[in-house]
Write an enzyme that holds these catalytic residues in place. Structure first.
Site, PDB file in Angstrom:
ATOM      1  N   TYR A  65       0.841  -1.202   0.000  1.00 57.56           N
ATOM      2  CA  TYR A  65       0.000   0.000   0.000  1.00 57.56           C
ATOM      3  C   TYR A  65       0.880   1.258   0.000  1.00 57.56           C
ATOM      4  CZ  TYR A  65      -2.815   3.533   2.624  1.00 57.56           C
ATOM      5  OH  TYR A  65      -3.423   4.668   3.076  1.00 57.56           O
ATOM      6  N   LYS A  88     -12.779   0.089   5.288  1.00 57.10           N
ATOM      7  CA  LYS A  88     -12.964  -0.759   4.102  1.00 57.10           C
ATOM      8  C   LYS A  88     -14.153  -1.702   4.274  1.00 57.10           C
ATOM      9  CE  LYS A  88      -9.143   1.157   2.883  1.00 57.10           C
ATOM     10  NZ  LYS A  88      -9.057   2.189   1.863  1.00 57.10           N
TER      11      LYS A  88
HETATM   12  C1  LIG Z   1      -3.475  -1.605   3.909  1.00 56.35           C
HETATM   13  C2  LIG Z   1      -4.039  -0.303   4.391  1.00 56.35           C
HETATM   14  N1  LIG Z   1      -3.749   0.104   5.632  1.00 56.35           N
HETATM   15  C3  LIG Z   1      -4.222   1.274   6.092  1.00 56.35           C
HETATM   16  C4  LIG Z   1      -5.015   2.095   5.318  1.00 56.35           C
HETATM   17  C5  LIG Z   1      -5.535   3.395   5.891  1.00 56.35           C
HETATM   18  O1  LIG Z   1      -6.872   3.243   6.261  1.00 56.35           O
HETATM   19  P1  LIG Z   1      -7.702   4.273   7.164  1.00 56.35           P
HETATM   20  O2  LIG Z   1      -8.662   4.964   6.258  1.00 56.35           O
HETATM   21  O3  LIG Z   1      -8.427   3.429   8.166  1.00 56.35           O
HETATM   22  O4  LIG Z   1      -6.742   5.198   7.805  1.00 56.35           O
HETATM   23  C6  LIG Z   1      -5.352   1.687   4.032  1.00 56.35           C
HETATM   24  C7  LIG Z   1      -6.183   2.552   3.171  1.00 56.35           C
HETATM   25  O5  LIG Z   1      -6.297   2.390   1.984  1.00 56.35           O
HETATM   26  C8  LIG Z   1      -4.852   0.458   3.551  1.00 56.35           C
HETATM   27  O6  LIG Z   1      -5.132   0.014   2.321  1.00 56.35           O
END
Ligand SMILES: Cc1ncc(COP(=O)(O)O)c(C=O)c1O
Length: 474
Positions: free
Chosen positions: A145, A274
């Site tokens: 990511y 998500k």
């Molecule tokens: C693997 C991963 N970790 C963390 C995040 C961050 O998510 P949040 O919106 O809960 O901060 C994302 C967002 O796309 C992600 O894909």
């Protein structure tokens, strides 16, 4: 004299990655089904909008939850004043139960070991602060990511060392790749403090196998380091093989507080961004078996708390077991259908994907459309897709993929009609510029020969000087 700190001005934020640049381009000309049908379709955003109807209908039937009321009476003052950084107990209990339910109730989570954070972004950063000193390293499997460069490194000073995964085995982690990453960190004089994985994976859209998870637990056990499992997509595993949490592996290996000390070194990150599609609510969590990590992370959570009205609303929502059961299964069903639609649409354009079973995106193989096997050619193709086809997708290089030609394409942040249009545009692009023959209505996946590469170069030239194209919706 520069009036800003070096931290504020350094480049580790990663804002100039093509992942974020694509978003900026989208913002300049966003597609709209009525007002801007020629605009850029956003396929670079891992949002889940497929089950909003279920949540909205629950809200309509439960007006107290969003109306700051309990049994019809206002609790405005109570929520406005609440500031305990341990969080609202009812919410933590409901969140811990929801996390278990997503894992088929094979593992349970103790709310006392849960630390709330403003999204997984904040949860991941907080964990880095708790587990590593500036200049120490975490190993991360590639592709990963793109936000991790910001979340893990920027303010903490922690370094990321990639575990190189390749298409030869569907980007699975191998023992060799793990050892090589460890040695690479040592060569760079970086002390390794842990491994961080995303399961299910962003950007691969796959779940980790039991083998991989066992290998990882053995590795961190052996090296005496931490394992962070970002399980933000755990509720999106829509197809077999089913999702296995690292906590389930610990249970199977009979690691517990009385057994091996690896129990205290495995930490899970979660968020509702998500699975419930609520990134705007900023709800994340750290789960750790180590009381010291829980205590340190709780103190740090002051920098990114979840507002009390959000906690109150979600406590009510997630405590409704009828809702959560229906939501989880309906979410799986709709994601499965969407992913299938994207995969078959791409297939018709002669494009294949890594076989996925989770997530809000596909990991798409466009290597055969590259002019050469280089990242320059990947950027060239990406620019054509953004500016000409007008689809914002994310290049593999922004996810630190080591092989040019892979792209992450999201499918759950738009309507079905918009996805159809996106696929139509892509098919027209492939037909026009690659002259790929159709057999039974499907393009064949073939590799570019010299004359096609030449015609592509001509087209690149044309793109710069004559911005016209036959793409649908234009
Ligand atoms: C693997 C991963 N970790 C963390 C995040 C961050 O998510 P949040 O919106 O809960 O901060 C994302 C967002 O796309 C992600 O894909």
């Amino acid at each position: 004299m520069c009036m800003l700190s070096t931290k504020a001005t350094c480049n580790s934020h990663g804002q100039d990655s093509s992942y974020f640049l694509g978003w900026q381009e989208y913002e300049k000309n966003p597609f709209h089904e009525v007002n801007n049908t020629n605009g850029i379709i956003q396929m670079g955003l891992a949002e889940n909008q497929l089950c909003f109807d279920i949540l909205k209908s629950w809200l309509a039937k439960n007006p107290d939850a969003a109306g700051f009321k309990r049994n019809g009476e206002s609790i405005f003052g109570e929520l406005a004043l609440f500031q305990d950084y341990h969080g609202i107990p009812e919410f933590k209990k409901a969140l811990a139960e929801f996390m278990s339910e997503i894992r088929g109730n094979k593992v349970s989570f103790d709310p006392n070991h849960l630390v709330l954070a403003a999204g997984a972004t904040s949860a991941n950063e907080t964990l880095m602060f708790c587990l590593a000193e500036p200049g120490e390293a975490f190993l991360l499997p590639t592709p990963y990511y793109p936000g991790f460069d910001r979340d893990l490194k920027w303010r903490t000073g922690v370094e990321i060392v990639p575990i190189q995964c390749t298409s030869s085995n569907g980007f699975q982690i191998t023992e060799t790749a793990l050892q090589e990453a460890y040695q690479e960190a040592q060569k760079r004089n970086l002390r390794v403090k842990g491994v961080l994985v995303t399961n299910p994976s962003n950007p691969l859209g796959t779940t980790m196998t039991r083998n991989e998870l066992n290998m990882l637990v053995s590795f961190v056990e052996d090296k005496g380091i931490h394992l962070v499992s970002d399980e933000i997509y755990s509720g999106t595993a829509f197809s077999t093989p089913s999702f296995v949490s690292v906590m389930e592996i610990l249970k199977e290996r009979e690691c517990d507080e009385n057994g091996s000390d690896v129990w205290n070194r495995v930490h899970v990150v979660y968020s509702l961004s998500k699975d419930l599609g609520l990134p705007g609510f900023r709800v994340g969590a750290i789960y750790s078996n180590d009381d010291r990590v829980v205590s340190a992370a709780t103190k740090m959570s002051s920098f990114g708390l979840v507002s009390s009205q959000t906690q109150y609303l979600l406590a009510a929502m997630l405590s409704d077991k009828k809702l959560t059961k229906n939501y989880i299964s309906e979410n799986h069903k709709r994601l499965r259908q969407r992913q299938k639609k994207l995969v078959s649409g791409l297939q018709k354009a002669g494009i294949s994907c890594l076989k996925g079973n989770a997530g809000l995106f596909c990991w798409v193989d466009m290597r055969h459309l590259l002019r050469s096997n280089t990242f320059e050619a990947e950027m060239e193709l990406w620019k054509k897709i953004v500016y000409e086809v007008r689809l914002n997708i994310s290049p593999g290089s922004s996810c630190h993929c080591t092989e040019p030609g892979w792209f992450r394409v999201c499918f759950a942040n738009m309507s079905e009609d918009t996805l159809d249009l996106a696929l139509q545009r892509l098919k027209a692009f492939v037909t026009e510029y690659y002259n790929i023959p159709e057999v039974n209505g499907h393009h064949q996946t073939i590799h570019l020969n010299h004359s096609r590469r030449r015609s592509l170069t001509k087209w690149v030239f044309r793109l710069s000087f004559d911005d016209r194209s036959p793409i649908p919706g234009r």
